[in-house]
Write a protein that holds these residues in place. Structure first.
Motif, PDB file in Angstrom:
ATOM      1  N   THR A  60     -10.197  11.877  -7.067  1.00 25.13           N
ATOM      2  CA  THR A  60     -11.462  11.828  -7.808  1.00 25.13           C
ATOM      3  C   THR A  60     -12.418  10.736  -7.322  1.00 25.13           C
ATOM      4  O   THR A  60     -13.537  10.637  -7.822  1.00 25.13           O
ATOM      5  CB  THR A  60     -11.182  11.605  -9.301  1.00 25.13           C
ATOM      6  OG1 THR A  60     -10.424  10.382  -9.469  1.00 25.13           O
ATOM      7  CG2 THR A  60     -10.383  12.776  -9.876  1.00 25.13           C
ATOM      8  N   LYS A  61     -12.005   9.930  -6.379  1.00 21.57           N
ATOM      9  CA  LYS A  61     -12.878   8.872  -5.870  1.00 21.57           C
ATOM     10  C   LYS A  61     -14.070   9.482  -5.133  1.00 21.57           C
ATOM     11  O   LYS A  61     -13.962  10.543  -4.521  1.00 21.57           O
ATOM     12  CB  LYS A  61     -12.093   7.962  -4.909  1.00 21.57           C
ATOM     13  CG  LYS A  61     -10.976   7.175  -5.560  1.00 21.57           C
ATOM     14  CD  LYS A  61     -10.207   6.373  -4.510  1.00 21.57           C
ATOM     15  CE  LYS A  61      -9.081   5.571  -5.146  1.00 21.57           C
ATOM     16  NZ  LYS A  61      -8.275   4.840  -4.145  1.00 21.57           N
ATOM     17  N   LYS A  62     -15.211   8.785  -5.203  1.00 22.03           N
ATOM     18  CA  LYS A  62     -16.397   9.230  -4.482  1.00 22.03           C
ATOM     19  C   LYS A  62     -16.313   8.745  -3.040  1.00 22.03           C
ATOM     20  O   LYS A  62     -16.730   7.629  -2.720  1.00 22.03           O
ATOM     21  CB  LYS A  62     -17.663   8.706  -5.160  1.00 22.03           C
ATOM     22  CG  LYS A  62     -17.919   9.321  -6.528  1.00 22.03           C
ATOM     23  CD  LYS A  62     -19.229   8.838  -7.111  1.00 22.03           C
ATOM     24  CE  LYS A  62     -19.507   9.494  -8.460  1.00 22.03           C
ATOM     25  NZ  LYS A  62     -20.792   9.030  -9.042  1.00 22.03           N
ATOM     26  N   THR A  92      -7.989  -0.990   5.484  1.00 21.78           N
ATOM     27  CA  THR A  92      -7.387  -1.529   4.263  1.00 21.78           C
ATOM     28  C   THR A  92      -5.884  -1.291   4.221  1.00 21.78           C
ATOM     29  O   THR A  92      -5.116  -2.177   3.838  1.00 21.78           O
ATOM     30  CB  THR A  92      -8.059  -0.891   3.025  1.00 21.78           C
ATOM     31  OG1 THR A  92      -9.477  -1.063   3.111  1.00 21.78           O
ATOM     32  CG2 THR A  92      -7.560  -1.551   1.753  1.00 21.78           C
ATOM     33  N   ILE A  93      -5.459  -0.094   4.631  1.00 24.32           N
ATOM     34  CA  ILE A  93      -4.025   0.230   4.629  1.00 24.32           C
ATOM     35  C   ILE A  93      -3.272  -0.670   5.601  1.00 24.32           C
ATOM     36  O   ILE A  93      -2.197  -1.205   5.292  1.00 24.32           O
ATOM     37  CB  ILE A  93      -3.803   1.719   4.977  1.00 24.32           C
ATOM     38  CG1 ILE A  93      -4.299   2.606   3.831  1.00 24.32           C
ATOM     39  CG2 ILE A  93      -2.322   2.004   5.252  1.00 24.32           C
ATOM     40  CD1 ILE A  93      -4.294   4.088   4.155  1.00 24.32           C
ATOM     41  N   LEU A  94      -3.826  -0.877   6.804  1.00 25.43           N
ATOM     42  CA  LEU A  94      -3.159  -1.731   7.798  1.00 25.43           C
ATOM     43  C   LEU A  94      -2.992  -3.158   7.283  1.00 25.43           C
ATOM     44  O   LEU A  94      -1.916  -3.755   7.398  1.00 25.43           O
ATOM     45  CB  LEU A  94      -3.953  -1.742   9.107  1.00 25.43           C
ATOM     46  CG  LEU A  94      -3.870  -0.502   9.995  1.00 25.43           C
ATOM     47  CD1 LEU A  94      -4.629  -0.732  11.292  1.00 25.43           C
ATOM     48  CD2 LEU A  94      -2.423  -0.145  10.309  1.00 25.43           C
ATOM     49  N   ILE A  95      -4.068  -3.696   6.715  1.00 25.50           N
ATOM     50  CA  ILE A  95      -4.001  -5.079   6.216  1.00 25.50           C
ATOM     51  C   ILE A  95      -3.030  -5.192   5.041  1.00 25.50           C
ATOM     52  O   ILE A  95      -2.286  -6.169   4.922  1.00 25.50           O
ATOM     53  CB  ILE A  95      -5.408  -5.581   5.836  1.00 25.50           C
ATOM     54  CG1 ILE A  95      -6.275  -5.700   7.096  1.00 25.50           C
ATOM     55  CG2 ILE A  95      -5.336  -6.932   5.124  1.00 25.50           C
ATOM     56  CD1 ILE A  95      -7.708  -6.091   6.836  1.00 25.50           C
ATOM     57  N   SER A  96      -3.018  -4.169   4.187  1.00 26.35           N
ATOM     58  CA  SER A  96      -2.090  -4.188   3.043  1.00 26.35           C
ATOM     59  C   SER A  96      -0.630  -4.118   3.501  1.00 26.35           C
ATOM     60  O   SER A  96       0.268  -4.576   2.799  1.00 26.35           O
ATOM     61  CB  SER A  96      -2.393  -3.020   2.101  1.00 26.35           C
ATOM     62  OG  SER A  96      -2.098  -1.785   2.722  1.00 26.35           O
ATOM     63  N   LEU A  97      -0.415  -3.557   4.703  1.00 25.25           N
ATOM     64  CA  LEU A  97       0.940  -3.467   5.251  1.00 25.25           C
ATOM     65  C   LEU A  97       1.325  -4.715   6.045  1.00 25.25           C
ATOM     66  O   LEU A  97       2.394  -4.767   6.641  1.00 25.25           O
ATOM     67  CB  LEU A  97       1.058  -2.226   6.154  1.00 25.25           C
ATOM     68  CG  LEU A  97       0.960  -0.872   5.427  1.00 25.25           C
ATOM     69  CD1 LEU A  97       0.960   0.269   6.435  1.00 25.25           C
ATOM     70  CD2 LEU A  97       2.116  -0.708   4.444  1.00 25.25           C
ATOM     71  N   GLY A  98       0.435  -5.695   6.066  1.00 26.41           N
ATOM     72  CA  GLY A  98       0.750  -6.972   6.701  1.00 26.41           C
ATOM     73  C   GLY A  98       0.304  -7.108   8.138  1.00 26.41           C
ATOM     74  O   GLY A  98       0.649  -8.091   8.806  1.00 26.41           O
ATOM     75  N   ILE A  99      -0.476  -6.160   8.654  1.00 25.06           N
ATOM     76  CA  ILE A  99      -0.966  -6.254  10.025  1.00 25.06           C
ATOM     77  C   ILE A  99      -2.035  -7.339  10.108  1.00 25.06           C
ATOM     78  O   ILE A  99      -2.923  -7.421   9.257  1.00 25.06           O
ATOM     79  CB  ILE A  99      -1.548  -4.905  10.503  1.00 25.06           C
ATOM     80  CG1 ILE A  99      -0.519  -3.791  10.339  1.00 25.06           C
ATOM     81  CG2 ILE A  99      -1.998  -5.000  11.956  1.00 25.06           C
ATOM     82  CD1 ILE A  99       0.761  -4.000  11.103  1.00 25.06           C
ATOM     83  N   TYR A 125     -12.039   3.387  -0.683  1.00 24.55           N
ATOM     84  CA  TYR A 125     -11.008   3.749   0.298  1.00 24.55           C
ATOM     85  C   TYR A 125      -9.897   4.499  -0.428  1.00 24.55           C
ATOM     86  O   TYR A 125      -9.821   4.513  -1.661  1.00 24.55           O
ATOM     87  CB  TYR A 125     -10.445   2.506   0.977  1.00 24.55           C
ATOM     88  CG  TYR A 125      -9.732   1.557   0.041  1.00 24.55           C
ATOM     89  CD1 TYR A 125      -8.342   1.622  -0.128  1.00 24.55           C
ATOM     90  CD2 TYR A 125     -10.432   0.607  -0.704  1.00 24.55           C
ATOM     91  CE1 TYR A 125      -7.682   0.774  -1.002  1.00 24.55           C
ATOM     92  CE2 TYR A 125      -9.793  -0.250  -1.567  1.00 24.55           C
ATOM     93  CZ  TYR A 125      -8.410  -0.159  -1.715  1.00 24.55           C
ATOM     94  OH  TYR A 125      -7.756  -0.997  -2.585  1.00 24.55           O
ATOM     95  N   ILE A 126      -9.043   5.143   0.356  1.00 23.83           N
ATOM     96  CA  ILE A 126      -7.891   5.815  -0.225  1.00 23.83           C
ATOM     97  C   ILE A 126      -6.629   5.038   0.126  1.00 23.83           C
ATOM     98  O   ILE A 126      -6.579   4.316   1.129  1.00 23.83           O
ATOM     99  CB  ILE A 126      -7.769   7.281   0.252  1.00 23.83           C
ATOM    100  CG1 ILE A 126      -7.491   7.326   1.756  1.00 23.83           C
ATOM    101  CG2 ILE A 126      -9.007   8.075  -0.083  1.00 23.83           C
ATOM    102  CD1 ILE A 126      -7.205   8.736   2.258  1.00 23.83           C
TER     103      ILE A 126
END
Length: 369
Positions: free
Chosen positions: A310-312, A324-331, A202-203
């Protein structure tokens, strides 16, 4: 209950001094598919009228035992008012034609499974051919099959691709059984294939900003990709997204109302005004006109690489990134599950575990050693 209470095993003369075995229903029963009354069902079993040696006598005994087993099954079916055995035409219908029709109404993976099954059966398969044994052989075939995308390279299917294709095929069998095209629910006798745990790439939010500010040679690819990052929509849903699917919501904002192609789930998904900007000027028909599935391959990867990431990444990683971004932001993971239109929150828990690993890395980042 049907009035028929008796099923007899009968014999009648057959060419070459033999006897043909058939079932006699008394009184006659009505075929619910043709509305015709019938008393006889030919079993296709022929025995010797006057066996002359031990081998012929043993053959007769085995065939009569098989015929008696069929008689018992038919009697039980009549008691349960199950008349599927009377419909002989369905068993002769083309299963491959049915499979192809279903695949065309679904998404890309279905067509891949259809093509593999067509290769496996050498282009010929009726509903009557669908047995537990044939299905198990197809499962074994998938474990050693090559990808159809580049047949000249002979790249083996990954374990997860084989598992996914097998799951799709079993889903087709369930459909055929529900539509009464298969007389038996073959799935009851089939085991699944295990999935292997793989790292979900993921990015980050920062990399998302990099993509937003980078140049892309195909503008519609960038717009569709960024919209996918903001909404978590699958590629199949982005390709068919229409302006009529984007509506004003009661709270004054905008939302997407659609039936997802993969899970066929009716969903109403709120979207931000920032995400809406990537749709461009409102019009008719498709939102991302000119966006093609092929762009999600090399063109997408080239754009990501030119942006300095550079991620595949595959196009589907945008969906992983959204979660992943949403969960990392506390959603809350339950809310994220609904946004992704997952059928079960357990599927979404995978992304929570990824974020948990990153938290562990963060906790170890500060050290005095």
């Amino acid at each position: 209950m049907n009035t028929c209470t008796k099923v007899f095993l009968r014999k009648r003369p057959y060419a070459g001094g033999k006897l043909s075995l058939y079932l006699d229903y008394y009184p006659a029963i009505r075929n619910p598919h043709t509305n015709k009354m019938t008393r006889r069902e030919t079993l296709g079993i022929v025995i010797f009228a006057n066996p002359t040696n031990e081998m012929q006598r043993r053959f007769n005994q085995e065939m009569e035992e098989k015929a008696e087993a069929i008689r018992c099954i038919r009697y039980q079916s009549l008691i349960n008012e199950q008349f599927g055995f009377l419909d002989k035409t369905k068993q002769k219908q083309d299963f491959l034609a049915y499979f192809e029709k279903k695949a065309k109404s679904k998404y890309e993976k279905w067509m891949s499974v259809y093509l593999h099954f067509k290769n496996f059966t050498r282009g010929q398969c009726t509903f009557g051919d669908i047995t537990v044994s044939l299905c198990e052989d197809f499962r074994d075939y998938l474990l050693i099959a090559y990808s159809l995308r580049h047949p000249e390279k002979k790249i083996p299917l990954s374990a997860n691709s084989a598992a996914g294709y097998w799951s799709t095929f079993r889903c087709l069998l369930k459909m055929a059984y529900k539509e009464k095209l298969l007389l038996e629910n073959v799935n009851d006798f089939l085991d699944g294939l295990k999935w292997q745990e793989v790292k979900k790439e993921y990015i980050t939010l920062e990399e998302m900003k990099i993509l937003a500010n980078s140049q892309c040679d195909i503008p519609v690819l960038k717009r569709a990709s960024m919209f996918g990052l903001f909404t978590g929509l699958r590629l199949s849903d982005l390709l068919q997204l229409k302006w009529e699917n984007i509506e004003r919501s009661p709270d004054g904002g905008h939302c997407i109302r659609l039936c997802t192609e993969k899970t066929e789930t009716e969903a109403t998904l709120p979207i931000s005004e920032e995400a809406l900007q990537y749709c461009g000027e409102r019009g008719d028909g498709l939102v991302f006109k000119g966006f093609k599935r092929s762009m999600a391959q090399h063109a997408f990867k080239n754009w990501v690489k030119s942006a300095g990431i550079t991620k595949k990444l595959s196009f589907h990683c945008l969906r992983h990134s959204f979660a992943t971004i949403l969960i990392s932001l506390g959603i809350d993971v339950y809310v994220v599950s609904k946004m992704l239109t997952h059928r079960s929150v357990r599927t979404t828990q995978i992304y929570a575990e990824v974020v948990g690993e990153k938290k562990r890395e963060a906790s170890n980042a500060i050290t005095l050693k």
